[in-house]
Design a protein around this motif. Structure first.
Motif, PDB file in Angstrom:
ATOM      1  N   SER A  39     -29.142 -27.098 -18.234  1.00  0.00           N
ATOM      2  CA  SER A  39     -30.444 -27.576 -18.721  1.00  0.00           C
ATOM      3  C   SER A  39     -30.367 -27.973 -20.188  1.00  0.00           C
ATOM      4  CB  SER A  39     -31.500 -26.475 -18.575  1.00  0.00           C
ATOM      5  OG  SER A  39     -31.448 -25.898 -17.299  1.00  0.00           O
ATOM      6  N   VAL A  40     -29.720 -27.152 -20.949  1.00  0.00           N
ATOM      7  CA  VAL A  40     -29.622 -27.431 -22.386  1.00  0.00           C
ATOM      8  C   VAL A  40     -28.905 -28.765 -22.602  1.00  0.00           C
ATOM      9  CG1 VAL A  40     -28.556 -26.684 -24.546  1.00  0.00           C
ATOM     10  CG2 VAL A  40     -29.662 -25.010 -23.067  1.00  0.00           C
ATOM     11  N   LEU A  41     -27.812 -28.953 -21.888  1.00  0.00           N
ATOM     12  CA  LEU A  41     -27.031 -30.173 -22.079  1.00  0.00           C
ATOM     13  C   LEU A  41     -27.813 -31.399 -21.624  1.00  0.00           C
ATOM     14  CD1 LEU A  41     -23.636 -28.657 -20.984  1.00  0.00           C
ATOM     15  CD2 LEU A  41     -24.194 -29.536 -23.246  1.00  0.00           C
TER      16      LEU A  41
ATOM     17  N   ALA B 126     -33.060 -40.982 -26.248  1.00  0.00           N
ATOM     18  CA  ALA B 126     -34.280 -41.363 -26.964  1.00  0.00           C
ATOM     19  C   ALA B 126     -33.945 -41.962 -28.322  1.00  0.00           C
ATOM     20  CB  ALA B 126     -35.181 -40.136 -27.141  1.00  0.00           C
ATOM     21  N   LEU B 127     -32.937 -41.413 -28.963  1.00  0.00           N
ATOM     22  CA  LEU B 127     -32.521 -41.952 -30.254  1.00  0.00           C
ATOM     23  C   LEU B 127     -32.028 -43.375 -30.094  1.00  0.00           C
ATOM     24  CD1 LEU B 127     -30.606 -39.031 -31.955  1.00  0.00           C
ATOM     25  CD2 LEU B 127     -32.685 -40.138 -32.742  1.00  0.00           C
TER      26      LEU B 127
ATOM     27  N   THR C 187     -34.607 -46.042 -29.782  1.00  0.00           N
ATOM     28  CA  THR C 187     -35.366 -46.485 -30.947  1.00  0.00           C
ATOM     29  C   THR C 187     -34.623 -47.553 -31.735  1.00  0.00           C
ATOM     30  OG1 THR C 187     -34.428 -44.808 -32.405  1.00  0.00           O
ATOM     31  CG2 THR C 187     -36.402 -44.197 -31.176  1.00  0.00           C
ATOM     32  N   ARG C 188     -33.345 -47.691 -31.480  1.00  0.00           N
ATOM     33  CA  ARG C 188     -32.601 -48.740 -32.184  1.00  0.00           C
ATOM     34  C   ARG C 188     -33.038 -50.086 -31.649  1.00  0.00           C
ATOM     35  NH1 ARG C 188     -28.009 -45.166 -32.592  1.00  0.00           N
ATOM     36  NH2 ARG C 188     -27.239 -45.725 -30.545  1.00  0.00           N
TER      37      ARG C 188
ATOM     38  N   SER D 184     -30.365 -37.805 -27.087  1.00  0.00           N
ATOM     39  CA  SER D 184     -29.477 -38.900 -27.500  1.00  0.00           C
ATOM     40  C   SER D 184     -30.004 -40.230 -26.979  1.00  0.00           C
ATOM     41  CB  SER D 184     -28.064 -38.679 -26.948  1.00  0.00           C
ATOM     42  OG  SER D 184     -27.484 -37.551 -27.534  1.00  0.00           O
TER      43      SER D 184
ATOM     44  N   LEU E 184     -31.050 -31.726 -21.789  1.00  0.00           N
ATOM     45  CA  LEU E 184     -32.036 -31.997 -22.842  1.00  0.00           C
ATOM     46  C   LEU E 184     -31.390 -32.730 -24.015  1.00  0.00           C
ATOM     47  CD1 LEU E 184     -34.420 -28.952 -23.378  1.00  0.00           C
ATOM     48  CD2 LEU E 184     -34.962 -31.264 -22.669  1.00  0.00           C
ATOM     49  N   LEU E 185     -30.198 -32.300 -24.372  1.00  0.00           N
ATOM     50  CA  LEU E 185     -29.505 -32.946 -25.488  1.00  0.00           C
ATOM     51  C   LEU E 185     -29.178 -34.388 -25.128  1.00  0.00           C
ATOM     52  CD1 LEU E 185     -27.135 -30.112 -26.718  1.00  0.00           C
ATOM     53  CD2 LEU E 185     -29.059 -31.123 -27.927  1.00  0.00           C
ATOM     54  N   GLU E 186     -28.827 -34.584 -23.877  1.00  0.00           N
ATOM     55  CA  GLU E 186     -28.514 -35.940 -23.415  1.00  0.00           C
ATOM     56  C   GLU E 186     -29.752 -36.825 -23.515  1.00  0.00           C
ATOM     57  OE1 GLU E 186     -25.549 -38.153 -22.718  1.00  0.00           O
ATOM     58  OE2 GLU E 186     -25.117 -36.120 -22.051  1.00  0.00           O
ATOM     59  N   GLU E 187     -30.883 -36.261 -23.136  1.00  0.00           N
ATOM     60  CA  GLU E 187     -32.148 -37.015 -23.233  1.00  0.00           C
ATOM     61  C   GLU E 187     -32.466 -37.351 -24.673  1.00  0.00           C
ATOM     62  OE1 GLU E 187     -35.536 -35.213 -21.363  1.00  0.00           O
ATOM     63  OE2 GLU E 187     -34.375 -34.778 -19.563  1.00  0.00           O
TER      64      GLU E 187
END
Lengths: 301, 301
Positions: free
Chosen positions: B71-73, B82-83, B86-87, B80, B75-78
């Motif tokens: 789950s943690v990984l 999302a970042l 924004t580009r 990334s 979330l981190l993937e999400e």
DNA sequence: ATCCAGCATTAGCTCAGCTTAAGTCCAAGC
DNA sequence: GCTTGGACTTAAGCTGAGCTAATGCTGGAT
């Protein structure tokens, strides 16, 4: 893969607003924080912070990332709690933070009960003002803490923290002379008298000022004392009037006249979001609830 | 605070089963993995792995922690993704993995379209067997990949990966001589003939064996060739019969008789869980869908 | 105009974490 | 039964990430 340590710094920056404050919260130098945030920004490929005058602020992308970091950190906290829950015996450290009054009243019996039930649990108590508690919890310096909420000092909701109501106290107006009026009228009678309050920057100080302002005047604060025993001694010595919560009152407040006000002080148990399931933290919270129950029973009985 | 890098190793160990395999997946030495897991276990305060013969396996606490790490990984993937969203412009690398046939048929037009639409996006293609794709995605060596599912080779669901159906193909029996029977009867007619299949360990090999076994016989595999052009050439040369998916067929399969079977091959797009929202990955997936659509239109039209 | 709080940058050092190499243990094979 | 080989662990050494300390710079307050 985004580095969670750096995300944690970003989250703190989101709340604290300056790099120096983040550095202080983590016992780092501002340089270290600045470097880590620069690295995070480079990895992210998107500006996360921008200069706003002589401080910095998060860009929308940075704020979004900080919010996501919140979720990630809560999950990690839950995982830690789950691990601790599988251990047969409670061990390790439990760092408890509380305001001075609680350390003297509620905490002792809670600590005795906890120590007897879990001999291998190391209890570390830190006395600090509730205003510092959120930062200390978030930075990991504390695991469990007591904070206040006053009627006129709303605690801003913090997604990184979980809270639970513990007890509600009456706030008393303490004065040397008898006050014929009751409640807020008594308060207004004291508008021109000298006041005794806690140090500026503490929650109690803010509470006193706001409460008086709500009653229509700004208190003329002559003396500053954080210890309520000292405050009551000053009141008894005729040096001024003060606001004192129920918990801070001794069994026999000699030489002091107490008038119950409508204002209430709510004490909450707080811990990091996700850590409420941690067995040591849960046990600590339970012990505090028991101690609060005993206190209430003793007062009313 | 639990270290996410170490949690990632634990998650891989949960799937791969041996420390050596985890080390290989991350291009580490087994020693490094062993040390990191030891550290994680020490921090956790609970046994996470235990010896089972000459390998190791996760304890219940370890398996639970591995699930939480998932789950943690994600979330981190999400975060990334999302970042990256924004580009303004898609940039950076997009690492695509695909099976040889797709690299020759579907990928070229998809790559051209992607390159034209996003000139700053660096496209890196890796040709690999679908059986290796899950590990490559999870370890971060690939961002986007094509995998298969055969009727008799179910893809086990992987919480770390997200998949999406792309296209469904007919599987053909390729032989030199004309087959009067159709479908599975044609297959059974070939029970005694020599077979040509892919290398053992590949998905295509497994598919051929399982399909024949479902038809009631075990194929006598004489030749091994991974390239379907080679396979068809061998079939045309009378060296045996083979199973060939629709996508691998040239426009004019000279000297080869093709019989459509009931079996189907489903091609899926796969990426890490949480990364489907990444704009580069989403664009890559969209380009692949377009290419597959064009292919289907050309076949049926 | 001056001062200073607050952030950035640089150089330098420390330690986490990697590799290499050696050691231990278990399972399979002659 | 002994040997061989594979899988994990331990020890030692090295490299680089990330810290501190020191310095410079800038914008707002006095």
């Amino acid at each position: 893969m985004l580095d969670v340590r750096r995300l944690r710094l970003l989250r703190e920056l989101h709340r604290l607003g300056t790099i120096a404050a983040v550095a202080q919260a983590f016992s780092y130098t501002p340089s270290a924080v600045s470097q880590q945030l620069s690295t995070l920004e480079r990895e992210a490929g998107v500006p996360l912070v921008r200069h706003a005058g002589r401080r910095v602020e998060l860009t929308p992308a940075g704020a979004d990332l900080a919010a996501r970091a919140e979720s990630v950190l809560a999950l990690l906290e839950e995982a830690s709690a789950a691990l601790a829950a599988t251990r047969s015996e409670l061990a390790g450290e439990l760092r408890i933070g509380a305001f001075p009054t609680a350390v003297r009243t509620l905490l002792p019996s809670a600590l005795v009960a906890l120590g007897a039930a879990h001999p291998r649990l190391e209890l570390l108590v830190t006395e600090l003002d509730p205003a510092q508690v959120p930062d200390a919890l978030r930075a990991g310096a504390l695991d469990l803490a007591l904070v206040h909420e006053y009627d006129y000092v709303p605690a801003e909701p913090d997604p990184a923290l979980a809270t639970e109501p513990l007890l509600i106290e009456t706030i008393f107006l303490a004065s040397a002379a008898d006050r014929p009026a009751s409640g807020d009228d008594a308060l207004r009678q004291c508008a021109v008298l000298p006041w005794i309050a806690a140090s500026p920057g503490t929650l109690c100080y803010l509470m006193a000022v706001r409460l008086c302002q709500a009653a229509g005047f700004t208190p003329r604060i002559r003396h500053h004392a954080d210890d309520f025993a000292t405050v009551l001694a000053l009141v008894a010595a005729g040096q001024g009037v003060a606001l004192v919560p129920e918990l801070a009152l001794p069994a026999d407040p000699a030489g002091v006249v107490l008038t119950a006000l409508a204002a209430r002080r709510r004490t909450l148990i707080a811990c990091r979001a996700g850590s409420a399931g941690h067995p040591a933290i849960a046990a600590g919270a339970a012990a505090l609830r028991t101690a609060a129950g005993q206190y209430l029973a003793a007062r009313t009985g």
